[in-house]
Design a protein around this motif. Sequence first.
Motif, PDB file in Angstrom:
ATOM      1  N   UNK A   1      43.831  23.607   6.295  1.00 30.70           N
ATOM      2  CA  UNK A   1      43.939  22.219   6.728  1.00 30.70           C
ATOM      3  C   UNK A   1      42.672  21.428   6.414  1.00 30.70           C
ATOM      4  N   UNK A   2      41.507  22.038   6.636  1.00 31.26           N
ATOM      5  CA  UNK A   2      40.260  21.296   6.469  1.00 31.26           C
ATOM      6  C   UNK A   2      39.932  21.098   4.983  1.00 31.26           C
ATOM      7  N   UNK A   3      40.325  22.061   4.160  1.00 32.38           N
ATOM      8  CA  UNK A   3      40.153  21.864   2.719  1.00 32.38           C
ATOM      9  C   UNK A   3      41.066  20.747   2.232  1.00 32.38           C
ATOM     10  N   UNK A   4      42.289  20.702   2.761  1.00 29.95           N
ATOM     11  CA  UNK A   4      43.234  19.642   2.388  1.00 29.95           C
ATOM     12  C   UNK A   4      42.711  18.274   2.815  1.00 29.95           C
ATOM     13  N   UNK A   5      42.128  18.197   4.022  1.00 30.17           N
ATOM     14  CA  UNK A   5      41.586  16.925   4.494  1.00 30.17           C
ATOM     15  C   UNK A   5      40.374  16.508   3.655  1.00 30.17           C
ATOM     16  N   UNK A   6      39.571  17.494   3.246  1.00 36.41           N
ATOM     17  CA  UNK A   6      38.428  17.176   2.375  1.00 36.41           C
ATOM     18  C   UNK A   6      38.916  16.656   1.029  1.00 36.41           C
ATOM     19  N   UNK A   7      39.985  17.252   0.500  1.00 37.19           N
ATOM     20  CA  UNK A   7      40.561  16.793  -0.765  1.00 37.19           C
ATOM     21  C   UNK A   7      41.051  15.354  -0.640  1.00 37.19           C
ATOM     22  N   UNK A   8      41.782  15.057   0.447  1.00 35.83           N
ATOM     23  CA  UNK A   8      42.262  13.691   0.656  1.00 35.83           C
ATOM     24  C   UNK A   8      41.099  12.727   0.870  1.00 35.83           C
ATOM     25  N   UNK A   9      40.081  13.204   1.588  1.00 41.20           N
ATOM     26  CA  UNK A   9      38.906  12.361   1.810  1.00 41.20           C
ATOM     27  C   UNK A   9      38.213  11.991   0.524  1.00 41.20           C
ATOM     28  N   UNK A  10      38.192  12.913  -0.432  1.00 40.11           N
ATOM     29  CA  UNK A  10      37.551  12.612  -1.723  1.00 40.11           C
ATOM     30  C   UNK A  10      38.303  11.521  -2.467  1.00 40.11           C
ATOM     31  N   UNK A  11      39.625  11.477  -2.286  1.00 36.36           N
ATOM     32  CA  UNK A  11      40.416  10.430  -2.944  1.00 36.36           C
ATOM     33  C   UNK A  11      40.069   9.056  -2.377  1.00 36.36           C
ATOM     34  N   UNK A  12      39.745   8.988  -1.090  1.00 38.66           N
ATOM     35  CA  UNK A  12      39.351   7.718  -0.468  1.00 38.66           C
ATOM     36  C   UNK A  12      37.875   7.407  -0.701  1.00 38.66           C
ATOM     37  N   UNK A  13      37.071   8.462  -0.819  1.00 35.41           N
ATOM     38  CA  UNK A  13      35.625   8.299  -0.955  1.00 35.41           C
ATOM     39  C   UNK A  13      35.274   7.429  -2.162  1.00 35.41           C
ATOM     40  N   UNK A  14      36.030   7.590  -3.247  1.00 39.53           N
ATOM     41  CA  UNK A  14      35.722   6.850  -4.479  1.00 39.53           C
ATOM     42  C   UNK A  14      35.875   5.348  -4.322  1.00 39.53           C
ATOM     43  N   UNK A  15      36.640   4.923  -3.322  1.00 38.14           N
ATOM     44  CA  UNK A  15      36.859   3.488  -3.162  1.00 38.14           C
ATOM     45  C   UNK A  15      36.212   2.924  -1.905  1.00 38.14           C
ATOM     46  N   UNK A  16      35.681   3.796  -1.030  1.00 41.13           N
ATOM     47  CA  UNK A  16      35.136   3.323   0.240  1.00 41.13           C
ATOM     48  C   UNK A  16      33.623   3.484   0.351  1.00 41.13           C
ATOM     49  N   UNK A  17      33.082   4.532  -0.246  1.00 41.02           N
ATOM     50  CA  UNK A  17      31.672   4.875  -0.029  1.00 41.02           C
ATOM     51  C   UNK A  17      30.868   4.637  -1.308  1.00 41.02           C
ATOM     52  N   UNK A  18      29.722   3.999  -1.151  1.00 36.57           N
ATOM     53  CA  UNK A  18      28.867   3.737  -2.293  1.00 36.57           C
ATOM     54  C   UNK A  18      28.132   4.988  -2.767  1.00 36.57           C
ATOM     55  N   UNK A  19      27.998   5.125  -4.070  1.00 42.27           N
ATOM     56  CA  UNK A  19      27.256   6.245  -4.660  1.00 42.27           C
ATOM     57  C   UNK A  19      26.183   5.674  -5.587  1.00 42.27           C
ATOM     58  N   UNK A  20      25.171   6.488  -5.924  1.00 44.43           N
ATOM     59  CA  UNK A  20      24.058   6.031  -6.767  1.00 44.43           C
ATOM     60  C   UNK A  20      24.540   5.787  -8.191  1.00 44.43           C
ATOM     61  N   UNK A  21      24.379   4.561  -8.650  1.00 47.26           N
ATOM     62  CA  UNK A  21      24.822   4.167  -9.986  1.00 47.26           C
ATOM     63  C   UNK A  21      23.811   3.192 -10.585  1.00 47.26           C
ATOM     64  N   UNK A  22      23.935   2.957 -11.865  1.00 41.16           N
ATOM     65  CA  UNK A  22      23.154   1.906 -12.524  1.00 41.16           C
ATOM     66  C   UNK A  22      24.037   0.663 -12.586  1.00 41.16           C
ATOM     67  N   UNK A  23      23.658  -0.355 -11.823  1.00 31.05           N
ATOM     68  CA  UNK A  23      24.463  -1.565 -11.714  1.00 31.05           C
ATOM     69  C   UNK A  23      23.660  -2.725 -12.309  1.00 31.05           C
TER      70      UNK A  23
END
Length: 662
Positions: free
Chosen positions: A186-208
């Motif tokens: 269950x927790x691996x599945x939730x982590x997988x789903x969380x990664x799908x949301x992470x890309x659109x919700x959480x900022x990551x280090x980038x060159x902007x």
Amino acid sequence: MHSTRRDNVVKLSPSQTADEILAAVGGPSNVKEVTHCATRLRFVLADRAKADKAAAQAVPGVITVVESSGQFQVVIGNAVAKVYDGLPGDLTSEASDRTSPTGGGAGTKNPISRLIDVMSGIFGPLLGVMAAVAMLKGILMIATELDWLSATSTTYAVLFAAADAFFAFLPIMIAATAARKFGSNMFAAMALAGSMLYTQLIGVNLIIDGEPGKMPLQAYLNAGNPVDFFGIPLQLPSYTGTVIPVIIAVWGLSWLERGLNKVMHEAVRNFMTPLISLAVMVPLVLLTIGPAATWLAEGIADGLMWVYDLSPLATGALLAALWQVMVIFGIHWGLVPIFINNIATLGYDTLKAAIWPAVMGQAGAALGVFLRLKSRKTKGLAGSATLSAVFGITEPAIYGVNLPRKRPFFIGITAAAVGGAITGAFGAKVYGYALSSVLTLPLGFGDPLGLGSTFVPFVIGTAVSLVLAAVGTYFFGFSRETLAADRAEYEASRADAVAGEPGAQPAAEVMHANSLVAPASGRVVDLAQVADPVFSSGAMGPGFAVVPDSGEFVSPISGTVVVVQDTGHAFGIRSRDGLEILVHIGIDTVKLAGAPFRDAVTTGTVVRAGDHLVTADLDEIRRAGCDPTTAVIVVNTGTATGVDLLAAGPVEAGAPALAIQH
């Protein structure tokens, strides 16, 4: 009406109910999997032959039992969660070794049954909370439209967070229940789903714009910047509120985990399997499964809207009419992801709007039963079922009130079709998913997308369905036999109530001077006119006869059935004060070997005057050359001193026909 344990005043605790249900399905060893939805326990059994359906139906608190989609479904109603919690923990806890990646016990089911089983297992546990937050969203929508609350206030922001967070993080909720269904961690599945949301919700280090900064990957992509994984271009659709991508992703995760668990040593399995699974599945989902599933979801939504646009009126009418039929067989779960998907991809759904008339059709039919019938037991059941249906749970109304009487159920379906046609014709929309009830009508309020408000036709279609079903059931929902039996049961209950008062006469004497009622609708004749000398001579005792015009036969007296002929044509009933009554249906019908008779009561059944005894095919009796005239004989008069015929000529089943004098 057959007597069951539910007729008795028996109350069990949820754990006692769970124990009795578990015994009826063959014990814990016979249960491969058990889940629950809003109203049902859904068992997947190892051996169906070990389950006793009649015993399960007789458990106090159980409404009915339905076998569908490879499941043994025990319908309980609003208390289902408490009963589920009363089951042994090893049955209800996550147990991946009991569940296959295609759903528990799926190997014996066809693909449609497996799909329905999977959808019910995934969405069932979420519906209660989903309904709550959807209602809160609807209330906020009304509050802002009516200027009770500003949409720019912090108060609104806090309340909207409570209402919207469930849908924003819906993939994680889906991942938890999907993991349980597919047997994944269950927790691996939730982590997988969380990664799908992470890309659109959480900022990551980038060159902007040439400078280091933080931005969600999806926003970075939408700004025209390239996003890749080891040089492979990434397309990042929004996964907020979606259901299909995460279900497919967790299904794939479950297969990968099973393969890894077979080769991993147990010393490292607990962390190495999730490590490899996430390292493989997250990029795989973002590169392939996620975009493909998103396109599939959008394609489904576009296809359904194309069908809807062909004839909104017909689509609304058909969906509303068929919805409760689908509920009976459990196949309505196949449409739930479609409703949620439409709301996620379009922002609204016109198909779901037709479900409110479907629900209110059955609520209105149950209301019609409540208003027309007099029996206290029936009124109590119909009243509570109406209330439950109005608040979105229709199973008590369907199984306990409408379907057993047939006409109210079909009147409810017809009324639902009319209401659904109205919502369809006007393109009524809802902007969130919840159980269809009066409390969730605000989901159709306002015009948040600027497409024009459809709230008025939405409410009108829902109300028309309720009122039309109630009125139709009241006037056309009952046969003469049903009304007569109900009247007899009502009078018997009144007699019992009077008999319980100090100094009162026994109930048998209060009701119609201790009368026998007509066993069928038709024409009462003197016993001497019966074309059988054994009866007409009075050798067996006094009585009367009815030339029936209906095949529904009821008990002429309250008592216990002590004799039932194997052929189903004759019954012996003993009242509590010693009277013994013989009901003999037809002359020489014993030679028909039971062919025209069905649904007969059994020996030992306790009946009241007007309760069902047997159903007979009168045409078949006549075609066989037999006379259907039915004799009612007082075989043992007990303390009686005489009898008086109360009726002659036309009579309805359950109406007084013979008075017993003491």
